[in-house]
Design an enzyme around this catalytic site. Structure first.
Site, mmCIF file in Angstrom:
data_model
loop_
_atom_site.group_PDB
_atom_site.id
_atom_site.type_symbol
_atom_site.label_atom_id
_atom_site.label_comp_id
_atom_site.label_asym_id
_atom_site.label_seq_id
_atom_site.Cartn_x
_atom_site.Cartn_y
_atom_site.Cartn_z
ATOM 1 N N GLY A 1 42.615 2.962 18.455
ATOM 2 C CA GLY A 1 43.024 2.562 17.183
ATOM 3 C C GLY A 1 42.011 2.483 16.114
ATOM 4 O O GLY A 1 42.365 2.534 14.965
ATOM 5 N N GLU B 1 40.080 2.626 24.644
ATOM 6 C CA GLU B 1 41.163 3.891 24.695
ATOM 7 C C GLU B 1 41.074 4.789 23.239
ATOM 8 O O GLU B 1 41.822 4.734 22.538
ATOM 9 C CB GLU B 1 42.368 3.491 24.957
ATOM 10 C CG GLU B 1 42.644 2.844 26.252
ATOM 11 C CD GLU B 1 44.214 2.660 26.481
ATOM 12 O OE1 GLU B 1 44.948 2.456 25.444
ATOM 13 O OE2 GLU B 1 44.772 2.171 27.626
ATOM 14 N N PRO B 2 39.863 5.100 22.867
ATOM 15 C CA PRO B 2 39.786 5.681 21.460
ATOM 16 C C PRO B 2 40.337 6.966 21.645
ATOM 17 O O PRO B 2 40.170 7.586 22.654
ATOM 18 C CB PRO B 2 38.214 5.737 21.019
ATOM 19 C CG PRO B 2 37.833 5.635 22.534
ATOM 20 C CD PRO B 2 38.484 4.938 23.422
ATOM 21 N N GLY B 3 41.223 7.527 20.550
ATOM 22 C CA GLY B 3 41.530 8.607 20.316
ATOM 23 C C GLY B 3 41.021 9.174 18.970
ATOM 24 O O GLY B 3 39.766 10.027 18.966
ATOM 25 N N ARG B 4 41.566 9.047 17.902
ATOM 26 C CA ARG B 4 41.111 9.502 16.650
ATOM 27 C C ARG B 4 39.839 9.568 16.233
ATOM 28 O O ARG B 4 39.153 10.369 15.774
ATOM 29 C CB ARG B 4 41.981 8.792 15.541
ATOM 30 C CG ARG B 4 41.720 9.158 14.135
ATOM 31 C CD ARG B 4 42.361 8.321 13.099
ATOM 32 N NE ARG B 4 43.482 7.756 13.650
ATOM 33 C CZ ARG B 4 44.869 8.424 13.072
ATOM 34 N NH1 ARG B 4 44.878 9.453 12.315
ATOM 35 N NH2 ARG B 4 45.995 7.765 13.615
ATOM 36 N N ARG C 1 50.407 15.578 9.719
ATOM 37 C CA ARG C 1 50.149 14.069 9.107
ATOM 38 C C ARG C 1 50.619 13.645 7.605
ATOM 39 O O ARG C 1 51.078 13.095 7.490
ATOM 40 C CB ARG C 1 48.649 13.905 9.322
ATOM 41 C CG ARG C 1 48.427 13.946 10.735
ATOM 42 C CD ARG C 1 47.074 13.446 11.036
ATOM 43 N NE ARG C 1 47.074 12.044 10.789
ATOM 44 C CZ ARG C 1 46.272 11.409 9.764
ATOM 45 N NH1 ARG C 1 45.741 12.170 9.001
ATOM 46 N NH2 ARG C 1 46.178 10.239 9.532
ATOM 47 N N TYR D 1 53.116 11.123 7.435
ATOM 48 C CA TYR D 1 52.712 9.725 6.982
ATOM 49 C C TYR D 1 52.224 9.596 5.619
ATOM 50 O O TYR D 1 51.605 8.871 5.138
ATOM 51 C CB TYR D 1 51.564 9.134 7.885
ATOM 52 C CG TYR D 1 51.465 9.444 9.338
ATOM 53 C CD1 TYR D 1 52.331 9.085 10.274
ATOM 54 C CD2 TYR D 1 50.555 10.226 9.806
ATOM 55 C CE1 TYR D 1 52.320 8.845 11.693
ATOM 56 C CE2 TYR D 1 50.681 10.529 11.330
ATOM 57 C CZ TYR D 1 51.636 9.687 12.071
ATOM 58 O OH TYR D 1 51.211 9.958 13.537
ATOM 59 N N CYS E 1 60.220 25.868 4.646
ATOM 60 C CA CYS E 1 61.283 25.720 3.918
ATOM 61 C C CYS E 1 61.727 24.014 3.896
ATOM 62 O O CYS E 1 62.785 23.834 4.362
ATOM 63 C CB CYS E 1 62.268 26.564 4.138
ATOM 64 S SG CYS E 1 62.040 28.445 4.111
ATOM 65 N N TYR F 1 45.303 14.475 16.072
ATOM 66 C CA TYR F 1 46.933 14.465 15.642
ATOM 67 C C TYR F 1 47.186 15.595 14.829
ATOM 68 O O TYR F 1 47.943 15.508 13.815
ATOM 69 C CB TYR F 1 47.305 13.245 14.913
ATOM 70 C CG TYR F 1 47.112 11.771 16.031
ATOM 71 C CD1 TYR F 1 47.634 11.963 16.920
ATOM 72 C CD2 TYR F 1 46.022 11.071 15.720
ATOM 73 C CE1 TYR F 1 47.555 10.638 18.084
ATOM 74 C CE2 TYR F 1 45.616 9.917 16.651
ATOM 75 C CZ TYR F 1 46.496 9.922 17.715
ATOM 76 O OH TYR F 1 46.100 8.974 18.666
HETATM 77 C C1 LIG Z 1 47.507 6.377 20.880
HETATM 78 C C2 LIG Z 1 46.861 5.502 21.567
HETATM 79 C C3 LIG Z 1 45.725 5.331 21.632
HETATM 80 C C4 LIG Z 1 44.891 6.017 20.848
HETATM 81 O O1 LIG Z 1 44.844 5.648 19.304
HETATM 82 P P1 LIG Z 1 43.757 6.110 18.193
HETATM 83 O O2 LIG Z 1 44.371 5.620 16.933
HETATM 84 O O3 LIG Z 1 43.964 7.756 18.259
HETATM 85 O O4 LIG Z 1 42.597 5.646 18.428
HETATM 86 C C5 LIG Z 1 45.120 4.482 22.591
HETATM 87 N N1 LIG Z 1 45.927 3.753 23.436
HETATM 88 C C6 LIG Z 1 47.259 3.839 23.350
HETATM 89 C C7 LIG Z 1 48.079 3.107 24.369
HETATM 90 C C8 LIG Z 1 47.973 4.962 22.367
HETATM 91 O O5 LIG Z 1 49.151 5.039 22.463
#
Ligand SMILES: *Cc1c(COP(=O)(O)O)cnc(C)c1O
Length: 432
Positions: free
Chosen positions: A253, A290-293, A329, A333, A359, A387
């Site tokens: 997050g 658990e980083p993603g973004r 996105r 959002y 469209c 994303y």
């Molecule tokens: C989406 C998600 C993440 C990653 O979130 P980011 O904002 O991309 O870092 C980590 N853990 C869980 C459970 C998620 O659903």
């Protein structure tokens, strides 16, 4: 609001030199010419550096590992991207059977996989148990019972963690906030202890961890510390009841800079959290992040070509060949992405809404941007690595774009552009 007034995000893999934009050592204009647009371009250097920024804080001064990174692959699950992270030492956070299949396709160690998600189906649970994932993160009492049932059918044990909804306000967009009482995610804070007690009585369940994930694009550390304290309180309480927690998964997050946001430095952020865990006497816990973004967001751009400039009485439109189908996105959002011409030109600038050909009035990519562009020019939509492609759709029967990974001077096609015929190849008309 004009684009010149808003700072560009901080980028490591993409630079402007003498009026031309580059991905590492490769001119974006050359990539657009060779592979066409719309086109996703990623920088291996950018994602590697972001990973290292986390990992630096995960090893203490004596070289002892105090946390592990499980990349949340829903942010960008291209096999080349996830394989880069695997080689760097990452595990993965998965939210579907499809993502589990991707992880297995690149040879990820099952013990490096954590399976999250609010609506896991029985076949997905069975698949996760058969694979032998490290942990299934449980989001409801009903799910706990379903996991127990599936494990019984398979005559195996299920390692689980409960996802706590810590009820903290991450102060982010409501669609990407997940840790408030009103969200669908996690087990309500006041029900967590009761649910662990219930889990401890189930025949096939092994309690191994506790987890939370409070939202996305969070730009301050404070809500994490609030959530962490609340979760550690639970760990303490559980221990008194004889329920031992081995790992603490703090979710992802952390936000990135799309324009003028100033998220904490990744290493400092991670150090702050891990030091806090240690200060409270929980250094023995196996910590998972658990980083993603924050690993991929600024490691990608979306290239697009200006199809038409359409002046209007109230608005000027810059119609491009990318759309909400490539980058959802903004439509989903109202997210902001910086948009830059990839070659500076001495033409008159004007303020445009940058929109796609789909469209839908919701099909826009940027609003009120001042750009000096002509038809046929190329634009880069920045910070599109997370994303972006993963949310792409075939609406309007639009083939999904190609994806390219740049590594120094080297260019790799990591996903070929889709072709139209394949889009309906599995459809059939009714018999005559
Ligand atoms: C989406 C998600 C993440 C990653 O979130 P980011 O904002 O991309 O870092 C980590 N853990 C869980 C459970 C998620 O659903």
């Amino acid at each position: 609001m004009t684009s010149t007034a808003i700072p560009l995000p901080h980028l490591t893999g993409f630079t402007e030199r003498a009026g031309n934009w580059y991905a590492e050592e490769v001119a974006l204009a050359d990539l657009a010419k060779e592979f066409g647009t719309p086109l996703y371009v990623y920088s291996k250097k950018a994602l590697t550096e972001a990973y290292h920024a986390y990992d630096r804080a995960c090893v203490d001064s004596k070289g002892k590992r105090r946390a592990r990174i499980h990349y949340a692959m829903k942010a960008n699950s291209n096999l080349a991207v996830i394989d880069c992270f695997r080689q760097l030492g990452a595990g993965f956070d998965l939210v579907s059977g499809g993502e589990l299949a991707r992880a297995l396709a690149i040879g990820a160690d099952p013990q490096s996989l954590v399976f999250a998600g609010v609506g896991k189906s029985a076949p997905e649970i069975a698949q996760a148990l058969k694979t032998g994932v490290k942990c299934i993160n449980v989001e409801s009492i009903a799910e706990l019972h379903k996991i127990n049932r599936v494990a019984k059918e398979q005559n195996c044990r299920a390692p689980i963690s409960l996802r706590v909804n810590p009820d903290v306000d991450a102060q982010t967009h409501p669609y990407i906030s997940t840790g408030l009482k009103g969200n669908k995610f996690g087990i309500a804070y006041h029900e967590v202890l009761k649910t662990y007690r219930e889990a401890a009585l189930l025949s096939q369940i092994d309690i191994v961890g506790i987890d939370c994930h409070i939202g996305s694009q969070i730009t301050t550390t404070a809500p994490y510390l609030d959530a962490l304290d609340k979760v550690l309180d639970l760990v303490e309480h559980l221990k008194r009841e004889g329920i031992v927690i081995h790992h603490l998964d703090l979710g992802g997050g952390l936000g990135i800079s799309y324009s003028d946001e100033t998220p904490p430095d990744i290493t400092e952020f991670t150090n702050t959290l891990l030091n806090h865990v240690a200060e409270r006497g929980f250094a023995h816990l196996d910590i998972v992040l658990e980083p993603g973004r924050s690993l991929v967001g600024n490691a990608g751009v979306l290239l697009t070509t200006v199809e038409y400039l359409k002046p209007g009485a109230e608005k000027n439109f810059c119609i491009v060949d990318a759309a909400m189908t490539e980058l959802m996105r903004p439509a989903l959002y109202e997210a902001y992405h910086s948009i830059v011409p990839i070659q500076t030109k001495a033409v008159k600038s004007a303020t445009y809404d940058i929109v796609g050909p789909v469209c839908e009035s919701g099909d826009w990519l940027g609003r009120d941007r001042t750009l000096a562009v002509e038809e046929g020019d190329l634009l880069a939509i920045l910070s599109a690595g997370a994303y972006g492609f993963v949310m792409a759709s075939n609406y309007n029967t639009r083939p999904k774009p190609a994806e390219i990974m740049v590594d120094g001077k080297d260019v790799y096609v990591i996903r070929a552009r889709e072709n139209v015929a394949n889009l309906f190849a599995s459809e059939t008309v009714l018999p005559k």
